[in-house]
Design an enzyme around this catalytic site. Structure first.
Site, mmCIF file in Angstrom:
data_model
loop_
_atom_site.group_PDB
_atom_site.id
_atom_site.type_symbol
_atom_site.label_atom_id
_atom_site.label_comp_id
_atom_site.label_asym_id
_atom_site.label_seq_id
_atom_site.Cartn_x
_atom_site.Cartn_y
_atom_site.Cartn_z
ATOM 1 N N CYS A 1 2.990 -5.111 6.639
ATOM 2 C CA CYS A 1 2.639 -4.653 5.294
ATOM 3 C C CYS A 1 3.849 -4.052 4.580
ATOM 4 C CB CYS A 1 1.522 -3.624 5.361
ATOM 5 S SG CYS A 1 -0.102 -4.328 5.771
ATOM 6 N N HIS B 1 0.826 -1.210 0.000
ATOM 7 C CA HIS B 1 0.000 0.000 0.000
ATOM 8 C C HIS B 1 0.860 1.259 0.000
ATOM 9 C CE1 HIS B 1 0.795 0.886 4.277
ATOM 10 N NE2 HIS B 1 0.622 -0.402 4.520
#
Length: 202
Positions: A177, A161
Site C-alpha cells: 500500500c 491511505h
C-alpha cells in the site's frame, strides 16, 4: 567538592539521556532557521504548517511536473517516494509517501473504486500468516494503521491511505500500500473522485 560536582554532572547527563529519545520522537526534523512549525493556520510568512516528524522534502507542495497524463490523474513514483496529483499546465501537487518494502513492490495502472473515511482494516490471510499477532479485523480510528482516509485501487488489495506512523513517510515499509500522513491523505481524498486514474511507477 570535586566529588560533588562530578555527581551533579553525572546526574544531569542521566536526565538529558532519558529525555532525549522523547524529544527525538517528537521533533525529528527541525525547521529552517527563523521558521516556526505550527499545527494550526500560519499567522505570518515565518510560520510553516507541517508535521515535525516528516522530512521537509516530503511536505505537500505544488511543483513543476511535465506529463502527458490528464489533470486529476494520480501518479505514484515509488522510487522517489512521491505521489503527484496532476493539476495541468505542467504542474502537480506533490505529496511525500511511504511505499512497499523489498519483495512487495509493484507497478501498474488502476482506478479508484472506493473511498472511505476512517476505514476499518481486515488484514489479508497471507499477512496474518506472516504476522500471527495481527487481529482478524480492526475498526477505523486513530489507532488504525489505515489512518484517516483510504482510496481503494481497482480490485486489488492495495490502497492509498493515511498512517499513524508519520515518521515512515519516505521509507520502504509497507506490504504494497501507499501511505501518506493523515493531513495529506485528507487533502488528497477531497480532491479525488471515484474512477480517478492511478499510475504507479518504479
Amino acid at each position: 567538592m570535586v566529588g560533588l560536582v562530578g555527581r551533579l554532572v553525572l546526574a544531569a547527563l542521566l536526565v538529558v539521556t532519558s529525555v532525549a529519545p522523547t524529544l527525538a520522537q517528537q521533533w525529528r526534523f527541525a525547521p529552517p532557521p527563523g521558521v516556526t512549525i505550527t499545527q494550526g493556520t500560519p499567522r505570518n510568512a515565518l510560520m510553516l504548517r507541517a508535521n515535525s516528524q516528516v522530512h521537509p522534502v516530503y511536505l505537500r507542495q505544488v511543483v513543476q511536473y511535465p506529463t502527458t497524463e490528464r489533470s486529476g490523474t494520480i501518479v505514484v513514483d515509488t522510487r522517489a517516494h512521491f505521489l503527484y496529483f496532476v493539476l495541468g499546465d505542467g504542474r502537480a501537487l506533490r505529496y511525500g509517501i511511504g511505499v512497499a518494502r523489498e519483495g512487495f513492490e509493484w507497478r501498474g495502472t488502476h482506478r479508484v473504486t472506493r473511498k472511505a473515511e476512517w476505514p476499518g482494516w481486515t488484514p489479508p490471510a497471507e499477512m496474518r500468516r506472516r504476522q500471527p499477532g495481527l487481529p482478524a479485523h480492526m475498526p477505523g480510528g486513530i489507532n488504525n494503521p489505515l489512518g484517516a482516509r483510504a482510496l481503494y485501487l481497482g480490485s486489488t488489495l492495495y490502497r492509498i491511505h493515511g498512517t499513524n506512523e508519520p515518521w515512515s513517510i519516505g521509507q520502504n515499509v509497507s506490504s504494497g500500500c501507499i501511505r501518506m500522513t493523515n493531513e495529506d491523505v485528507v487533502d488528497l481524498y477531497d480532491r479525488v473522485q471515484l474512477n480517478t486514474k492511478v499510475v504507479v511507477i518504479s
